[in-house]
Design a protein around this motif. Structure first.
Motif, PDB file in Angstrom:
ATOM      1  N   ILE B  32       0.842  -1.205   0.000  1.00 27.63           N
ATOM      2  CA  ILE B  32       0.000   0.000   0.000  1.00 27.63           C
ATOM      3  C   ILE B  32       0.876   1.254   0.000  1.00 27.63           C
ATOM      4  O   ILE B  32       1.950   1.266   0.596  1.00 27.63           O
ATOM      5  N   SER B  33       0.420   2.281  -0.700  1.00 29.38           N
ATOM      6  CA  SER B  33       1.146   3.551  -0.706  1.00 29.38           C
ATOM      7  C   SER B  33       0.543   4.483   0.334  1.00 29.38           C
ATOM      8  O   SER B  33      -0.604   4.305   0.753  1.00 29.38           O
ATOM      9  N   SER B  34       1.291   5.478   0.723  1.00 34.13           N
ATOM     10  CA  SER B  34       0.772   6.443   1.702  1.00 34.13           C
ATOM     11  C   SER B  34      -0.476   7.122   1.138  1.00 34.13           C
ATOM     12  O   SER B  34      -1.403   7.430   1.878  1.00 34.13           O
ATOM     13  N   GLN B  35      -0.478   7.316  -0.150  1.00 36.36           N
ATOM     14  CA  GLN B  35      -1.637   7.915  -0.837  1.00 36.36           C
ATOM     15  C   GLN B  35      -2.925   7.095  -0.639  1.00 36.36           C
ATOM     16  O   GLN B  35      -3.957   7.615  -0.251  1.00 36.36           O
ATOM     17  N   GLU B  36      -2.812   5.789  -0.898  1.00 35.66           N
ATOM     18  CA  GLU B  36      -3.987   4.922  -0.764  1.00 35.66           C
ATOM     19  C   GLU B  36      -4.448   4.843   0.694  1.00 35.66           C
ATOM     20  O   GLU B  36      -5.638   4.935   0.992  1.00 35.66           O
ATOM     21  N   LEU B  37      -3.483   4.675   1.588  1.00 39.28           N
ATOM     22  CA  LEU B  37      -3.810   4.566   3.005  1.00 39.28           C
ATOM     23  C   LEU B  37      -4.459   5.872   3.475  1.00 39.28           C
ATOM     24  O   LEU B  37      -5.418   5.869   4.255  1.00 39.28           O
ATOM     25  N   SER B  38      -3.938   6.959   2.962  1.00 33.48           N
ATOM     26  CA  SER B  38      -4.481   8.284   3.248  1.00 33.48           C
ATOM     27  C   SER B  38      -5.977   8.361   2.939  1.00 33.48           C
ATOM     28  O   SER B  38      -6.761   8.864   3.744  1.00 33.48           O
ATOM     29  N   LYS B  39      -6.353   7.841   1.808  1.00 31.32           N
ATOM     30  CA  LYS B  39      -7.754   7.865   1.401  1.00 31.32           C
ATOM     31  C   LYS B  39      -8.617   7.033   2.340  1.00 31.32           C
ATOM     32  O   LYS B  39      -9.664   7.463   2.811  1.00 31.32           O
ATOM     33  N   LYS B  40      -8.163   5.833   2.630  1.00 33.44           N
ATOM     34  CA  LYS B  40      -8.893   4.939   3.525  1.00 33.44           C
ATOM     35  C   LYS B  40      -9.083   5.543   4.906  1.00 33.44           C
ATOM     36  O   LYS B  40     -10.142   5.462   5.505  1.00 33.44           O
ATOM     37  N   MET B  41      -8.011   6.121   5.438  1.00 37.95           N
ATOM     38  CA  MET B  41      -8.025   6.548   6.833  1.00 37.95           C
ATOM     39  C   MET B  41      -8.463   7.995   7.020  1.00 37.95           C
ATOM     40  O   MET B  41      -8.642   8.457   8.144  1.00 37.95           O
ATOM     41  N   LYS B  42      -8.571   8.705   5.902  1.00 43.54           N
ATOM     42  CA  LYS B  42      -8.954  10.117   5.972  1.00 43.54           C
ATOM     43  C   LYS B  42      -7.983  10.972   6.784  1.00 43.54           C
ATOM     44  O   LYS B  42      -8.387  11.754   7.651  1.00 43.54           O
ATOM     45  N   VAL B  43      -6.724  10.763   6.493  1.00 46.11           N
ATOM     46  CA  VAL B  43      -5.679  11.649   7.007  1.00 46.11           C
ATOM     47  C   VAL B  43      -4.763  11.941   5.815  1.00 46.11           C
ATOM     48  O   VAL B  43      -4.882  11.282   4.790  1.00 46.11           O
ATOM     49  N   THR B  44      -3.881  12.910   5.942  1.00 49.25           N
ATOM     50  CA  THR B  44      -3.040  13.230   4.793  1.00 49.25           C
ATOM     51  C   THR B  44      -1.913  12.214   4.617  1.00 49.25           C
ATOM     52  O   THR B  44      -1.412  11.642   5.595  1.00 49.25           O
ATOM     53  N   ALA B  45      -1.531  12.021   3.378  1.00 44.02           N
ATOM     54  CA  ALA B  45      -0.427  11.107   3.073  1.00 44.02           C
ATOM     55  C   ALA B  45       0.865  11.612   3.702  1.00 44.02           C
ATOM     56  O   ALA B  45       1.706  10.828   4.156  1.00 44.02           O
ATOM     57  N   SER B  46       0.955  12.905   3.742  1.00 43.25           N
ATOM     58  CA  SER B  46       2.130  13.536   4.329  1.00 43.25           C
ATOM     59  C   SER B  46       2.269  13.168   5.803  1.00 43.25           C
ATOM     60  O   SER B  46       3.357  12.832   6.272  1.00 43.25           O
ATOM     61  N   GLN B  47       1.167  13.211   6.496  1.00 43.82           N
ATOM     62  CA  GLN B  47       1.192  12.861   7.912  1.00 43.82           C
ATOM     63  C   GLN B  47       1.585  11.394   8.109  1.00 43.82           C
ATOM     64  O   GLN B  47       2.376  11.068   8.994  1.00 43.82           O
ATOM     65  N   ILE B  48       1.045  10.540   7.278  1.00 45.48           N
ATOM     66  CA  ILE B  48       1.382   9.125   7.364  1.00 45.48           C
ATOM     67  C   ILE B  48       2.885   8.915   7.206  1.00 45.48           C
ATOM     68  O   ILE B  48       3.520   8.231   8.019  1.00 45.48           O
ATOM     69  N   ARG B  49       3.459   9.550   6.202  1.00 44.04           N
ATOM     70  CA  ARG B  49       4.895   9.367   5.974  1.00 44.04           C
ATOM     71  C   ARG B  49       5.720   9.947   7.111  1.00 44.04           C
ATOM     72  O   ARG B  49       6.690   9.339   7.570  1.00 44.04           O
ATOM     73  N   GLN B  50       5.315  11.122   7.575  1.00 43.49           N
ATOM     74  CA  GLN B  50       6.006  11.723   8.717  1.00 43.49           C
ATOM     75  C   GLN B  50       5.942  10.808   9.934  1.00 43.49           C
ATOM     76  O   GLN B  50       6.934  10.605  10.627  1.00 43.49           O
ATOM     77  N   ASP B  51       4.762  10.294  10.210  1.00 44.58           N
ATOM     78  CA  ASP B  51       4.578   9.440  11.384  1.00 44.58           C
ATOM     79  C   ASP B  51       5.499   8.223  11.321  1.00 44.58           C
ATOM     80  O   ASP B  51       6.233   7.929  12.261  1.00 44.58           O
ATOM     81  N   PHE B  52       5.459   7.530  10.207  1.00 43.09           N
ATOM     82  CA  PHE B  52       6.267   6.318  10.086  1.00 43.09           C
ATOM     83  C   PHE B  52       7.755   6.640  10.184  1.00 43.09           C
ATOM     84  O   PHE B  52       8.531   5.875  10.746  1.00 43.09           O
TER      85      PHE B  52
END
Lengths: 210, 210
Positions: B32-52
């Motif tokens: 899964i890409s941060s983009q796809e996960l972003s859509k599912k979870m309703k948070v920004t892809a940027s935040q996902i990448r920063q978090d990880f």
DNA sequence: TAGATTGTTAATCGATTAACAATC
DNA sequence: TAGATTGTTAATCGATTAACAATC
């Protein structure tokens, strides 16, 4: 005259203020400064004053805050002067725990119905309320308004029931199922994800020790 | 080589990531890409990448993230590879609900004991575990380590018992009593204040409607 | 009036989002 | 190699804290 939107950081803190003010009231304390409250609650006095001032001036210079007045004002902000009918979907241990907790009734949350799909559970009485089958939901909501639905049922059934309740004009969901409900914009949801809470505790424990 | 302190905003989100990754795993999705996960979870892809990236690079440029790997890494960060002994203090409905919830055991949280002060409840069996009197706490902890104590008892008794457990080397508290525990620095606490949660829901409801 | 403490503005700090070079 | 997507730096936004004038 649009009200300024209150940040969710502030909203999260309000019930805790309310709790501390209730305690002060019980102890017969009728006045408190942001400084004193700050010490008790372990937050900055500045934050306390900022938070309260989102809703207008509740204090008085040179004096502080009147505990009873402040308590009631925060209660109003939280909507605690309303009386809400709450139904519980899922009569397992968690549903029963909520149904039996007297603290909610005290704050105006009245358990008006308990529902379950399991025929073994339907008909059982919990805190004086008979468990109804979920088929009755439509008829039930037609007879009396339901303001809040507490979802204490397995996650795979939660979304479907929540959607059905939204159709029946239920506007607020207290969601204990470990899934994110996907509901229309106009309904509000408060999640209590116990599994996530326990994982956060686990994280803190690992962080602290090895 | 001091680890950089992870912000609590990030820690709060980790279990939710874990939940979504578990679901993806169950559905046999292995990438899964941060983009796809972003859509599912309703948070920004940027935040996902920063978090990880607080914990090091879990992904691969041009590819995204391997679901299984990411899932396990976040599990490790959360400390889920450990097996923890959990005792429950207070065998009321809420305590019983926790004792009966199978999801915890799956994640390595084993209920090793249940305690109550009420002689009417002591001796009762919950999910195969006999309820013990709180007097037995000292003897019990001497025999086997207790990693986490879940406090599902009335608020006026919670602080005292918590203090006693801290003395017995219990390092983590899952606190359901509506009070703030005042414990030594070295123990960790995760609060679940249901009354406060319900008030937040009430606030949202008032805000939305009248 | 003098002292205390709020309400509020300004400064700081931290978290989120945007942008893009690095690289698979 | 070209395309995709991360890891990471920089920009923005929001929340917290500090400071102090207003005022009870």
């Amino acid at each position: 005259m649009e009200n300024k939107k209150i940040s969710s950081a502030v909203v999260k803190r309000l019930p805790r203020y309310y709790r501390y003010l209730s305690e002060l009231l019980e102890n017969g304390i009728d006045r408190i400064s942001s400084q004193e409250l700050s010490k008790k609650m372990k937050v900055t006095a500045s934050q306390i004053r900022q938070d309260f001032n989102n809703f207008g001036g509740f204090g008085q210079q040179g004096y502080g805050y009147n505990v009873s007045f402040l308590h009631d004002e925060i209660g109003k902000i939280l909507g605690l002067e309303h009386n809400y009918n709450v139904i519980i979907i899922g009569a397992g241990n968690l549903g029963q725990a909520l149904a039996n907790y007297s603290g909610f009734v005290k704050r105006g949350f009245r358990i008006s119905g308990i529902f379950d799909i399991n025929p073994m559970v339907v008909g059982k009485e919990i805190n004086g309320i008979k468990v109804l089958p979920v088929e009755n939901l439509e008829a039930f909501t037609r007879e009396q308004p339901v303001h809040i639905a507490a979802l204490t049922l397995p996650k795979d059934q939660a979304s479907k029931i929540a959607g059905r309740l939204a159709e029946l004009e239920v506007k607020a969901f207290w969601n204990f199922a470990s899934t994110d409900l996907n509901l229309p914009e106009h309904v509000v949801v408060e999640n209590v994800h116990l599994a996530e809470s326990l994982m956060r505790l686990s994280y803190k424990l690992s962080e602290k020790n090895g």
